[in-house]
Design an enzyme around this catalytic site. Structure first.
Site, PDB file in Angstrom:
ATOM      1  N   THR A   4       0.840  -1.020  -0.227  1.00 33.47           N
ATOM      2  CA  THR A   4      -0.078   0.263   0.146  1.00 33.47           C
ATOM      3  C   THR A   4       1.439   1.201  -0.014  1.00 33.47           C
ATOM      4  OG1 THR A   4      -1.985  -1.294   0.757  1.00 33.47           O
ATOM      5  CG2 THR A   4      -1.823   1.281   1.521  1.00 33.47           C
ATOM      6  N   GLY A  34     -11.468  -2.428  -3.103  1.00 33.28           N
ATOM      7  CA  GLY A  34     -11.793  -1.401  -1.884  1.00 33.28           C
ATOM      8  C   GLY A  34     -11.408  -0.131  -1.292  1.00 33.28           C
ATOM      9  N   ASP A  35     -11.065   0.171  -0.815  1.00 33.17           N
ATOM     10  CA  ASP A  35     -11.975   2.163  -0.491  1.00 33.17           C
ATOM     11  C   ASP A  35     -10.734   2.766  -1.274  1.00 33.17           C
ATOM     12  OD1 ASP A  35      -9.830   0.738   1.039  1.00 33.17           O
ATOM     13  OD2 ASP A  35     -10.110   2.335   2.897  1.00 33.17           O
ATOM     14  N   GLY A  55      -5.884  -0.098   5.774  1.00 34.25           N
ATOM     15  CA  GLY A  55      -6.588  -1.011   6.680  1.00 34.25           C
ATOM     16  C   GLY A  55      -7.958  -1.335   5.784  1.00 34.25           C
ATOM     17  N   THR A  56      -8.885  -1.887   6.622  1.00 36.94           N
ATOM     18  CA  THR A  56      -9.836  -2.960   6.144  1.00 36.94           C
ATOM     19  C   THR A  56     -10.973  -2.275   5.463  1.00 36.94           C
ATOM     20  OG1 THR A  56      -9.377  -4.176   8.231  1.00 36.94           O
ATOM     21  CG2 THR A  56     -11.260  -4.661   6.595  1.00 36.94           C
ATOM     22  N   GLY A  57     -10.282  -2.052   3.935  1.00 34.26           N
ATOM     23  CA  GLY A  57     -11.541  -0.729   3.130  1.00 34.26           C
ATOM     24  C   GLY A  57     -12.943  -0.667   3.484  1.00 34.26           C
TER      25      GLY A  57
END
Ligand code: ASP
Length: 157
Positions: A4, A34-35, A55-57
């Site tokens: 990332t 994802g985000d 992180g956790t999208g």
């Protein structure tokens, strides 16, 4: 979450920009988005603040995390640090995820709240440490935020 790359930038005139590039999550479903490319979720910049998240999208999307920081500053009068911490350490976990973000404001103040020290230290790789940031008295400089993060050992795993 390897690979990332996020960046926030402020130029000499105070203009702000943010970018986030990601390989996504481990074992993600085919076709999952994802985000990171979703403006307002994992990435946001306006006249006030620039934000890049990791992180956790799914949780960042539910929290509209990157934009929420700007909204909290604008509507609730929070400082950048307060807004960034609330979103990364409260809103995103409440939405069922974890991670962190880097953010810089027009005045040069910076914040980098992370739920996990590992992610936080990785974040330092993409912060510019040129010491040229200007901030109003009493505000955190990017270099201070980085120093704090480097010294932090109590924030997670
Ligand atoms: N937020 C990204 C995703 O959910 C993963 C990352 O780059 O941290 O796809």
């Amino acid at each position: 979450r390897m690979g990332t790359v996020g960046a926030v930038a402020r130029d000499a005139a105070g203009r702000l920009a943010a970018a986030t590039s990601t390989g996504g999550m481990t074992n993600k479903r085919a076709g999952r988005v994802g985000d990171s490319p979703i403006i307002g979720a994992g990435t946001w910049a306006d006249g006030r603040v620039a934000v890049s998240c990791t992180g956790t999208g799914e949780a960042f999307m539910k929290a509209a995390a990157a934009h929420e920081i700007s909204a909290l500053i604008r509507h609730a009068g929070l400082s950048l640090e307060e807004a960034a911490r609330r979103v990364a350490l409260e809103d995103v976990p409440r939405a069922g995820g974890r991670g962190g973000l880097i953010a810089v404001a027009r005045d040069g103040a910076a914040a980098l709240p992370f739920r996990a020290v590992l992610a936080q230290r990785n974040a330092l790789d993409y912060l510019a440490l040129d010491g040229q940031w200007a901030a109003a008295p009493g505000q955190r400089l990017l270099s201070d935020a980085v120093r704090e993060a480097r010294n932090s050992r109590t924030d997670g795993t």
